[in-house]
Design a protein around this motif. Structure first.
Motif, PDB file in Angstrom:
ATOM      1  N   PHE B 318       1.008  -6.537   9.584  1.00  0.00           N
ATOM      2  CA  PHE B 318       1.249  -6.359   8.150  1.00  0.00           C
ATOM      3  C   PHE B 318       2.024  -7.558   7.607  1.00  0.00           C
ATOM      4  O   PHE B 318       2.994  -8.007   8.214  1.00  0.00           O
ATOM      5  CB  PHE B 318       2.044  -5.067   7.930  1.00  0.00           C
ATOM      6  CG  PHE B 318       2.293  -4.749   6.489  1.00  0.00           C
ATOM      7  CD1 PHE B 318       1.392  -3.971   5.777  1.00  0.00           C
ATOM      8  CD2 PHE B 318       3.417  -5.225   5.838  1.00  0.00           C
ATOM      9  CE1 PHE B 318       1.608  -3.676   4.450  1.00  0.00           C
ATOM     10  CE2 PHE B 318       3.645  -4.936   4.506  1.00  0.00           C
ATOM     11  CZ  PHE B 318       2.729  -4.160   3.812  1.00  0.00           C
ATOM     12  N   PHE B 371      10.694  -4.392   8.456  1.00  0.00           N
ATOM     13  CA  PHE B 371       9.830  -3.521   7.661  1.00  0.00           C
ATOM     14  C   PHE B 371       8.362  -3.848   7.898  1.00  0.00           C
ATOM     15  O   PHE B 371       7.519  -2.944   7.970  1.00  0.00           O
ATOM     16  CB  PHE B 371      10.190  -3.634   6.178  1.00  0.00           C
ATOM     17  CG  PHE B 371      11.384  -2.792   5.824  1.00  0.00           C
ATOM     18  CD1 PHE B 371      11.288  -1.406   5.888  1.00  0.00           C
ATOM     19  CD2 PHE B 371      12.593  -3.359   5.488  1.00  0.00           C
ATOM     20  CE1 PHE B 371      12.395  -0.620   5.594  1.00  0.00           C
ATOM     21  CE2 PHE B 371      13.694  -2.580   5.205  1.00  0.00           C
ATOM     22  CZ  PHE B 371      13.592  -1.206   5.258  1.00  0.00           C
ATOM     23  N   ASN B 372       8.051  -5.132   8.045  1.00  0.00           N
ATOM     24  CA  ASN B 372       6.663  -5.486   8.311  1.00  0.00           C
ATOM     25  C   ASN B 372       6.165  -4.859   9.603  1.00  0.00           C
ATOM     26  O   ASN B 372       5.026  -4.408   9.676  1.00  0.00           O
ATOM     27  CB  ASN B 372       6.505  -7.004   8.384  1.00  0.00           C
ATOM     28  CG  ASN B 372       6.412  -7.614   7.013  1.00  0.00           C
ATOM     29  OD1 ASN B 372       6.143  -6.913   6.039  1.00  0.00           O
ATOM     30  ND2 ASN B 372       6.633  -8.906   6.917  1.00  0.00           N
ATOM     31  N   PHE B 375       5.565  -1.225   8.917  1.00  0.00           N
ATOM     32  CA  PHE B 375       4.333  -1.022   8.140  1.00  0.00           C
ATOM     33  C   PHE B 375       3.098  -1.323   8.982  1.00  0.00           C
ATOM     34  O   PHE B 375       2.021  -0.799   8.707  1.00  0.00           O
ATOM     35  CB  PHE B 375       4.341  -1.902   6.889  1.00  0.00           C
ATOM     36  CG  PHE B 375       5.332  -1.433   5.855  1.00  0.00           C
ATOM     37  CD1 PHE B 375       5.516  -0.074   5.632  1.00  0.00           C
ATOM     38  CD2 PHE B 375       6.072  -2.331   5.111  1.00  0.00           C
ATOM     39  CE1 PHE B 375       6.433   0.373   4.688  1.00  0.00           C
ATOM     40  CE2 PHE B 375       6.997  -1.895   4.168  1.00  0.00           C
ATOM     41  CZ  PHE B 375       7.167  -0.537   3.955  1.00  0.00           C
ATOM     42  N   THR B 376       3.233  -2.186   9.970  1.00  0.00           N
ATOM     43  CA  THR B 376       2.091  -2.422  10.851  1.00  0.00           C
ATOM     44  C   THR B 376       1.765  -1.153  11.624  1.00  0.00           C
ATOM     45  O   THR B 376       0.595  -0.819  11.832  1.00  0.00           O
ATOM     46  CB  THR B 376       2.397  -3.562  11.839  1.00  0.00           C
ATOM     47  OG1 THR B 376       2.812  -4.704  11.096  1.00  0.00           O
ATOM     48  CG2 THR B 376       1.186  -3.902  12.676  1.00  0.00           C
ATOM     49  N   TYR B 378       2.343   1.851  10.598  1.00  0.00           N
ATOM     50  CA  TYR B 378       1.930   2.897   9.662  1.00  0.00           C
ATOM     51  C   TYR B 378       0.407   2.948   9.580  1.00  0.00           C
ATOM     52  O   TYR B 378      -0.248   1.933   9.340  1.00  0.00           O
ATOM     53  CB  TYR B 378       2.545   2.578   8.293  1.00  0.00           C
ATOM     54  CG  TYR B 378       2.166   3.547   7.205  1.00  0.00           C
ATOM     55  CD1 TYR B 378       2.594   4.870   7.255  1.00  0.00           C
ATOM     56  CD2 TYR B 378       1.382   3.144   6.132  1.00  0.00           C
ATOM     57  CE1 TYR B 378       2.250   5.759   6.253  1.00  0.00           C
ATOM     58  CE2 TYR B 378       1.043   4.020   5.132  1.00  0.00           C
ATOM     59  CZ  TYR B 378       1.468   5.332   5.199  1.00  0.00           C
ATOM     60  OH  TYR B 378       1.123   6.207   4.213  1.00  0.00           O
ATOM     61  N   GLN B 379      -0.132   4.115   9.828  1.00  0.00           N
ATOM     62  CA  GLN B 379      -1.580   4.343   9.825  1.00  0.00           C
ATOM     63  C   GLN B 379      -2.314   3.559  10.894  1.00  0.00           C
ATOM     64  O   GLN B 379      -3.532   3.390  10.809  1.00  0.00           O
ATOM     65  CB  GLN B 379      -2.170   4.020   8.450  1.00  0.00           C
ATOM     66  CG  GLN B 379      -1.789   5.066   7.424  1.00  0.00           C
ATOM     67  CD  GLN B 379      -2.666   4.995   6.200  1.00  0.00           C
ATOM     68  OE1 GLN B 379      -3.257   3.970   5.895  1.00  0.00           O
ATOM     69  NE2 GLN B 379      -2.753   6.112   5.483  1.00  0.00           N
TER      70      GLN B 379
END
Ligand code: HEM
Ligand SMILES: [Cu+2]
Lengths: 123, 672
Positions: B318, B371-372, B375-376, B378-379
């Motif tokens: 991400f 955070f990246n 988010f990577t 995430y899903q």
């Protein structure tokens, strides 16, 4: 990994040789002038310090261009980029240190300094 | 007259330098015994020649990487023993009891612990992993300067020997891992301890500087066709950032150490109180290197996590661009915060406020990266394999440690916490939880590529849980102790302080960590025994994304039979799943065209140069002038001899490449 190219570009070679010789000459000139001026007390103290700094800067510039060939490379200009980065770091560290050390000098006496340094080692 | 000659030949050496303290002697027996055992084994198996040909003289970055990692692991055991000793001492030396070691030994132990862990464990793992995997990730066959790489490794090795030698002959520094004057000046420290510290760092540091240059050039000049900068794997970006810091920060260390050495040997006054010197300049300079150094260590670990997270989430990383920007923000800001290590030295509030704010700002790009990664995930389709465990452990511990750092970035708070155990907890959470966990994660991730088999997952999980529980037990109490007023490096305290129970908890934590290390060793041994079951038959055990997974495991010595061409960020993934990333292919589909491969020949000169550098260092420590001169001349002459050598490469003809490649692929079942 490929071998280095075996053919040497002779024009470029000559160009470099002449620039090295000029650079060498200039370096000697700047160094000796500074030396002679100081040794002979050719001017007042402040003027001398100023002159030495000027010579040092000339030295720096001439060597950067004549020896390191700044800006004479093809794109992408990695050498130039790295040189600029280096200048940035040097400026930060030199001026940062000057700022820090002057600020300290203004606030601390030598005995205080020694006490501080000893406290750092938990003595 | 006699003493004059003795002075000339052996300098300050004398028979009294042999230690008698039982703990030191025990350490020496292990440290000398282990290599002797290995040597005996090699002789018995007649493997010396093999060792020399295949390993010691190699120019292959992968093998150099493995040697780095072996040295770093051994040093982890050494530094870990020091740590255990510190913990035992602090858990037992309370009130009327004085623990197991004297306070002068204690000082050497914590100095050796810090020095070894930073310079020979963290730096060793870092250079090891970069060597192992960076060239392959870039689609290259080797680093830019293979010979320089070998010299770097051997200088690192020489510095390592010098540190450990101090245990046997003489003593080690007692002035902490950064040796602040005046304690490190001749007047307060006439022995050889500080000199051992100076010269081992000096030798290893030159090696690091050369590695830095080497990897920068490798990244800038040795990427495969089509790999633009913005298509590089994030690990390569992180290494580029870290190595830029090496190149610009290590010279500061070299100069600072050199000035200290001049003070100690020829009586200059750079850092003395008298004679116009200023010891605070030392603190200033050493941290101008020291703060970048901590980011030198952590950036490659960030790079490893970026690869691990996206592979095990089976998802693209991400925020690639923001990651790159964050790295460069960290690189630049690293040079603007060093004063936070000496807020209390007495600068005015303007100066402290400026550096305090800069320090808080540097936490921003670090947070962006965290955070990246989240988010990577995430899903993503997350698979919880061993490397991922270490990543998750890192997220928790690094965040706690980072917040402690931001607290101390506030100067008034730092006046309370500076040099307390709170600080010690902060940086261990960053360096163990961040750097070391990162390297463990990376090793578990990439070792199948090197060894050809995966490591046992179950034992790895046991190791992880021991580490994380032990680590929290060992370091969370230090935050509390710090706030209760316990300073760092204490060898004794009173019962009335109420610190004792917490020190005991911390001590128990270290025992649990030791169990974790034992599990790690067991994991390696057990995996080695059952390697047939764990064999990596595809070359791509984790469903990877980047180029290293496109070649067989273990990697052929030439990496790529045909250099790849890429046109996306995750080229191997794009090739495997063309539907997800349409139109992106790794190589041309036509018949492969093999070409001659040029590789560097082995050379023993790297070893020789570092050997002379070591002799120089040893001579400088003991003031043996002829050895200093001989070592110096040796280094220079070896370099000249090596530079005039013309045929340093050999060629593998295209036919042979084809044969080897087909054979590898047959064994592996990897499609070409
Ligand atoms: C989130 C960003 C960070 C902030 C805000 C921060 C802040 C600080 C501050 C203010 C200190 C000085 C405390 C004192 O001496 O009183 C410190 C010390 C230290 N930090 Fe950090 N830090 C950060 C990240 C890191 C990282 C990433 C590492 C290592 C990988 C690290 C390693 C260290 C070390 C080794 C020391 C102290 C060494 C010593 O005094 O011996 N820090 N940090
Ligand atoms: Cu710092």
């Amino acid at each position: 990994m490929s071998k280095l190219p075996l053919t040497i570009n002779h024009d470029e070679n000559k160009l470099k040789l002449s620039s090295y010789i000029t650079g060498f000459g200039l370096s000697i000139l700047f160094t000796i002038s500074a030396y002679l001026l100081v040794i002979n007390h050719a001017a007042s103290r402040t003027v001398l310090i100023g002159l030495v700094i000027v010579f040092a800067i000339c030295q720096f510039i001439s060597q950067s261009f004549l020896f390191l060939h700044l800006g004479q490379e093809n794109k992408p200009r990695w050498r130039l980029t790295i040189f600029a980065f280096m200048l940035g770091v040097v400026i930060i560290i030199v001026f940062g240190s000057l700022w820090i050390m002057h600020n300290l000098k203004y606030r601390m006496t030598i005995p205080q300094e020694i006490r501080y340094m000893k406290s750092q080692d938990n003595l | 007259m006699i003493s004059y000659f003795a002075n000339f030949w052996i300098g300050k050496l004398s028979i009294h330098q042999v230690p008698t303290n039982p703990i030191t002697v025990g350490g020496i027996i292990i440290m000398v015994g282990l290599p002797l055992l290995i040597a005996a084994f090699l002789t018995y198996k007649k493997k010396w020649r093999w060792l020399y040909r295949e390993w010691l003289t190699t120019m292959d970055a992968k093998k150099i990487g493995i040697m780095y990692i072996i040295v770093a692991f051994l040093m982890l055991l050494r530094g870990g023993s020091d740590a255990a000793l510190i913990r035992v001492q602090q858990a037992t030396s309370v009130g009327s009891s004085h623990g197991i070691i004297s306070s002068s030994t204690f000082q050497q132990v914590f100095s050796a612990h810090g020095t070894i862990m930073i310079f020979f464990v963290a730096m060793g793992f870092m250079f090891g992993i970069i060597n192992l995997i960076l060239p392959v990730m870039l689609g290259s066959r080797d680093v830019a300067f293979p010979f320089m790489n070998s010299v770097s490794f051997w200088l690192f090795f020489g510095g390592m020997i010098l540190v450990n030698l101090s245990l046997i002959i003489g003593q080690f520094s007692n002035a902490g891992w950064l040796a602040y004057p005046p304690l490190s000046e001749l007047r307060y420290n006439p022995g050889v301890g500080i000199d051992y510290w100076i010269w081992s760092l000096q030798i290893a540091g030159i090696g690091s500087l050369m590695s830095g240059i080497n990897f920068i050039v490798t990244i800038l000049k040795h990427r495969c066709q089509g790999m633009t900068l913005m298509r590089m794997p994030m690990f390569a970006w992180s290494v580029l950032g870290s190595m830029s810091l090496v190149v610009f920060a290590f010279p500061i260390l070299t100069v600072t150490l050199a000035l200290l050495a001049l003070d100690r040997t020829i009586g200059t006054h750079f850092f003395t109180a008298g004679g116009g010197g200023n010891m605070m300049m030392y603190v200033n300079l050493i941290w101008a290197w020291g703060h970048p150094e901590v980011y030198i260590l952590v950036l490659p670990a960030f790079g490893i996590f970026s690869e691990v997270v996206s592979t095990f989430s089976q998802k693209r990383l991400f925020g690639y661009t923001s990651m790159v920007l964050a790295i460069w923000a960290i690189v630049l800001l690293s040079f603007t915060v060093w004063l936070h290590h000496f807020f209390t030295m007495g600068a005015g509030s303007n100066v402290n406020a400026f550096f305090g704010i800069m320090t808080m700002i540097i936490a921003v790009p670090t947070g962006v990266k965290l955070f990246n990664w989240i988010f990577t995930m995430y899903q993503g389709r997350i698979r919880l394999k061993n490397p991922m465990y270490w990543f998750l452990g890192f997220v928790v511990i690094f965040t706690i440690g980072g917040m402690a750092g931001v607290l101390m970035a506030i100067p008034p708070v730092d006046f309370q916490l500076h040099n307390s155990l709170f600080l010690v907890a902060h940086f261990h959470m960053m360096i163990v939880g961040g750097v070391l966990f990162g390297f463990f994660s990376g090793l578990l991730y990439w070792l199948p590529k090197i060894l050809g088999f995966r490591l046992n997952e179950r034992l790895g999980r046991y190791a992880f849980w021991c580490w994380i529980v032990g680590f929290l037990m060992a370091f969370v109490p230090l935050y509390i102790l710090g706030m209760m007023g316990a300073t760092r490096r204490l060898d004794h305290y009173q019962t009335s302080t109420g610190w004792h129970p917490l020190f005991v908890v911390a001590g128990i934590g270290v025992i649990i960590i030791a169990a974790g290390v034992a599990f790690q060793i067991l994991q390696i041994i057990y995996s080695l025994i059952t390697r047939h079951k764990l064999k990596d038959t595809t070359g791509d055990p984790w469903n990877g994304r980047t180029l290293e997974w496109s070649i067989p495991s273990p990697m052929p010595f030439y990496n790529f039979a045909i250099l790849p061409t890429v046109n996306s960020r995750d080229p191997w993934w794009a090739k495997k799943y063309p539907k997800e990333e349409p139109g992106l292919q790794i190589t041309n589909k036509e018949q492969p065209i093999y070409q001659d491969i040029v590789l560097p020949k082995n050379s023993s000169m790297g070893m020789l140069i570092a050997g002379f550098a070591f002799l120089f260092g040893f001579g400088a420590v003991w003031h043996i002038i002829w050895l200093v001169i001989a070592g110096l001349i040796g280094v220079i002459v070896s370099i000249i001899i090596r530079s005039t050598k013309e045929d340093t490469d050999y060629i593998i003809p295209a036919k042979e490449v084809e044969r080897l490649d087909k054979q590898y692929r047959l064994e592996q079942g990897v499609q070409s």
